[in-house]
Write an enzyme that holds these catalytic residues in place. Structure first.
Site, short mmCIF file in Angstrom:
data_model
loop_
_atom_site.label_atom_id
_atom_site.label_comp_id
_atom_site.label_asym_id
_atom_site.label_seq_id
_atom_site.Cartn_x
_atom_site.Cartn_y
_atom_site.Cartn_z
N ASP A 181 0.83 -1.18 0.06
CA ASP A 181 -0.07 0.14 0.19
C ASP A 181 0.97 1.20 0.01
O ASP A 181 1.65 1.66 0.79
CB ASP A 181 -0.74 0.12 1.42
CG ASP A 181 -1.91 1.08 1.28
OD1 ASP A 181 -1.40 2.30 1.03
OD2 ASP A 181 -3.03 0.97 1.85
N HIS A 182 1.05 1.85 -1.16
CA HIS A 182 2.09 2.83 -1.20
C HIS A 182 2.07 3.99 -0.33
O HIS A 182 3.11 4.70 0.00
CB HIS A 182 2.41 3.24 -2.75
CG HIS A 182 1.42 4.48 -3.10
ND1 HIS A 182 0.23 3.90 -3.79
CD2 HIS A 182 1.59 5.59 -3.28
CE1 HIS A 182 -0.50 5.21 -4.03
NE2 HIS A 182 0.22 6.17 -3.63
N HIS A 244 -5.68 2.65 1.35
CA HIS A 244 -4.90 4.08 1.85
C HIS A 244 -5.53 4.64 3.09
O HIS A 244 -4.66 4.98 3.93
CB HIS A 244 -4.92 4.97 0.67
CG HIS A 244 -4.25 4.49 -0.59
ND1 HIS A 244 -3.25 3.52 -0.35
CD2 HIS A 244 -4.66 4.70 -1.88
CE1 HIS A 244 -2.97 3.16 -1.93
NE2 HIS A 244 -3.61 3.89 -2.57
C1 BG6 Z 1 -3.79 4.48 -6.29
C2 BG6 Z 1 -5.07 4.53 -6.73
O1 BG6 Z 1 -3.66 3.55 -5.46
O2 BG6 Z 1 -3.33 5.88 -5.35
C3 BG6 Z 1 -5.56 5.84 -7.73
O3 BG6 Z 1 -5.19 3.49 -7.36
C4 BG6 Z 1 -5.01 7.09 -6.97
O4 BG6 Z 1 -6.68 5.94 -8.21
C5 BG6 Z 1 -3.58 7.12 -6.45
O5 BG6 Z 1 -4.84 7.98 -8.04
C6 BG6 Z 1 -3.34 8.31 -5.55
O6 BG6 Z 1 -1.86 7.97 -5.04
P1 BG6 Z 1 -1.18 9.42 -4.62
O7 BG6 Z 1 0.08 8.93 -4.22
O8 BG6 Z 1 -1.18 10.39 -5.68
O9 BG6 Z 1 -2.02 10.12 -3.39
#
Ligand code: BG6
Length: 495
Positions: A181-182, A244
């Site tokens: 989960d980045h 997230h």
């Molecule tokens: C991803 C989603 O996990 O996270 C995307 O699949 C979303 O839809 C993205 O745009 C958002 O990531 P960040 O790091 O730009 O907030």
């Protein structure tokens, strides 16, 4: 200290995630001397690249998406020699022998057995097929060195997530599985633990006695960016809240860990997920709001509505916005609402967490002296700026008493000269080092699905009648304002 030798296979090697995130991250790690002494990266895909054209394709991604462009002459050339392409049909079991061959060959070259990492950067419906063909390979029995990284979404609902977990568990040991989960790799997100547990200042007031409510906003200005077919089977609740946002909520709400052991941290987080009150189906409409963006204008540019996006059904009921009010039933958080919202095509890109404190117990100043009764708030900004702001009441200079809130700001940009690594850099390094702290354990994934299933089910049962219901460039549907306004509160945005 650099991680041990690693051989990284990327399924979805010709795909978007690798192009935008993984390759730039690996390249940056290389420039910062974090890649192992001996490593290779093998992109796996169906498209007919050779090594040269594949490297060119990735190089474009570096130019566009890396936090560092090609500003260190010669470094890309050196790095790209470690990158190769394997054209293969991941649905054909016989072709997996090619992987086993490469491992054997690299082992001989390195003179040692490396970490073998399989990164599944593929569409969710392909994951199970790949896992079941990878598992039987000899190398996968090596629980110490072989690891598999699975991207979100992890399953489509509770049932499919449990099934996928079962399949993974039949092929791999839990410690070989890295569910990514980045958000957990973001510096500002990791810093939440430092803020809370490396300071004596905040923890004593971090509870229901002092906190009025908490908000999490993850707003994006982009639409679905050509990912219509993926998004049609996902929606905002699955795409952002299940993972997230609930992860952010866990970091804010968890109890203090006793150590930084991976399982200790994950235990504390899963406790939060278990304690989140599960909505009854009949209460969903009162506590959750869904939305979908219409066609309209953003910054003087006309943008398509969700239903006009490529690969999207003209009458699609899919949510591109979701807002939910959660409660956590435990001693720390009883009766403190957690309002969360996320959406595409919103006014600003803003990922922020707001901890709103209660009002002073007795206000001795003349009532007209204050602009606001609830000045104390801590705002943790994750994007676009990375900062933390503590807001408190101050007396405006001048005769008489006039109070207005001011901010004490800690900004990463001003405080440090170091560039912060991208989330994927941190997480890929952790995989090479075998550190699973920032990854999701099987039970966390399931517990997170349990939280959102009642909402998903209630939404599935009733088609949204008013979609599209928010204009691009707005803050979402009116009902989302009502959700919080009913409680005498309002959504916070950055100044
Ligand atoms: C991803 C989603 O996990 O996270 C995307 O699949 C979303 O839809 C993205 O745009 C958002 O990531 P960040 O790091 O730009 O907030």
């Amino acid at each position: 200290k650099r991680p041990p030798s690693s051989l990284i296979f990327i399924f979805g090697g010709s795909g978007d995630l690798n192009h935008r995130k993984l390759s730039p991250a690996l390249y940056n790690l290389f420039i910062d001397n974090w890649m192992p002494e001996k490593f290779d990266i093998v992109g796996i895909g169906r498209r007919p690249y050779d090594n040269v054209s594949y490297r060119q394709h990735l190089y474009k991604g570096i130019g566009e998406f890396s936090r560092r462009k090609d500003d260190q002459p010669g470094r890309w050339d050196t790095f790209s020699k470690y990158v190769s392409y394997l054209q293969m049909d991941a649905e054909n079991e016989a072709e997996y022998e090619k992987i086993a061959e490469i491992v054997k060959q690299k082992e001989a070259e390195y003179g040692e057995h490396p970490n073998v990492i399989f990164y599944l950067a593929v569409a969710p419906q392909l994951v199970a097929g790949i896992v079941s063909k990878l598992g039987p390979l000899n190398i996968c029995a090596d629980t110490k060195c072989t690891r598999v990284v699975v991207e979100k979404p992890f399953g489509h609902n509770l049932e499919s997530a449990l099934e996928l977990n079962k399949l993974l568990a039949s092929m791999f040991d839990e410690k070989q599985i890295y569910r990514i989960d980045h958000y957990l790799g973001k510096e500002t997100v990791q810093n939440i633990l430092a803020l809370r547990f490396a300071n004596a200042l905040f923890e004593p007031i971090w509870n229901r006695n002092y906190i009025d409510h908490i908000q999490i906003t993850a707003a994006e200005t982009v639409g679905v960016e050509g990912r219509g077919d993926f998004y049609e089977s996902s929606g905002a609740l699955r795409d952002m809240v299940q993972n997230h946002i609930l992860q952010l909520l866990c970091m804010i709400a968890m109890e203090a860990p006793v150590s930084f052991d991976a399982d200790e941290i994950r235990n504390k987080k899963v406790d939060v997920l278990h304690a989140i009150r599960k909505l009854r189906k009949e209460d969903v409409h009162h506590n959750a709001v869904r939305g979908q963006y219409s066609q309209g204008w953003m910054k003087a540019k006309e943008v398509a509505g969700y239903r006009q996006e490529k690969n999207v059904d003209k009458g699609s009921p899919v949510d591109t916005f979701a807002a939910v009010k959660f409660y956590i039933d435990n001693w720390r958080w009883q009766d403190v609402p957690f309002y969360v919202r996320t959406g595409k095509r919103m006014s600003d890109k803003e990922t922020i967490i707001t901890i709103q404190f209660k009002t002073a117990p007795n206000f001795a100043f003349p009532p007209e002296a204050a602009e606001t009764w609830r000045p104390n708030r801590l705002t943790i900004s994750i994007a676009p700026e990375m900062d933390i702001r503590l807001r408190f009441q101050a007396k405006r200079p001048g005769q008489g008493v006039a109070l207005s809130p001011v901010d004490m700001i800690f900004s990463y940009k001003d405080a440090y000269i170091e560039q912060e690594p991208e989330a994927y850099e941190t997480l890929l390094l952790d995989v090479m080092e075998g550190n699973a702290t920032l990854f999701m354990r099987e039970d966390q994934v399931a517990a997170a699905w349990k939280v959102i299933m009642p909402i998903l089910e209630a939404w599935q049962q009733r088609e949204p009648v008013d979609f599209p219901n928010y204009a691009p460039g707005s803050w979402g549907p009116e009902d989302a304002e009502a959700l919080i306004a009913r409680d005498g509160r309002n959504w916070v945005t950055l100044p």
